[in-house]
Design a protein around this motif. Structure first.
Motif: not given
Length: 204
Positions: A106-107, A45, A103, A119, A116, A39, A41-42
């Motif tokens: 990927q984003s 974060l 991250w 979504r 962040f 994960n 993203r998290e």
């Protein structure tokens, strides 16, 4: 005759007061779970929350340009705090820079994007409510009581670890962006006598 019933107190059945900081083994328990789950993203974060020591409202509003120079994540960053309007600096460790870099790749984030993004609305950042829900999920995933921790647990964690190691209140004050040392004392939950003893041992 007035039959109006009393309103239920907002905090009935809830644990209120200062939220606990995470211990070192708890930090790694959450971090490893996020790494194993892939994960990105998290993980970014979580690591950024620990390193930055920012309030949730400032953390979710971070833009890529705040922490990156071109495609390179900086080792230090400075942002204006929404609550106080004053700047605060923070460090980004190697593992945080690696996690954030992965991250952002990927984003497909661009410099002016929020780190962040929501979504649902990609032009917006995640809300503080969303962040709070994510934090609660992290906490309960390692078997801790979700009511005893919150977003401020992440803000307090590194500060508490540094204080435990150094007992340097002034350093913690600067890292948290507090204007008064009394605020730092209250925030860390340090007893007043403890704080005074430290002050007496420190020559100005």
């Amino acid at each position: 005759m007035n039959t109006t019933s009393k309103a239920t107190a907002w905090n009935k059945g809830k644990l209120v007061g200062q939220k606990r900081p995470l211990q070192l083994h708890e930090i790694w328990a959450i971090r490893i779970r996020l790494q194993l789950a892939g994960n990105l993203r998290e993980l970014a974060l979580f690591n950024l929350a620990i390193d930055s020591k920012l309030r949730g409202c400032d953390l979710v509003r971070l833009r890529v340009v705040d922490i990156a120079h071109g495609s390179v994540i900086q080792t230090r960053a400075k942002v204006l705090q929404q609550k106080t309007g004053s700047p605060v600096q923070f460090e980004l460790t190697t593992q945080t820079r690696d996690a954030v870099s992965a991250w952002l790749a990927q984003s497909n984030a661009e410099l002016n994007d929020f780190v962040f993004r929501s979504r649902k609305h990609r032009s917006q950042h995640i809300s503080t409510r969303q962040y709070a829900r994510i934090v609660k999920k992290w906490i309960t995933s390692i078997g801790l009581d979700g009511s005893a921790y919150g977003t401020h647990s992440l803000r307090r964690t590194k500060a508490a670890l540094i204080y435990k190691r150094t007992r340097n209140l002034r350093a913690i004050q600067l890292l948290l962006g507090h204007t008064k040392i009394e605020s730092t004392v209250r925030y860390l939950g340090i007893e007043v006598d403890d704080a005074l003893e430290l002050a007496e041992q420190t020559e100005a």
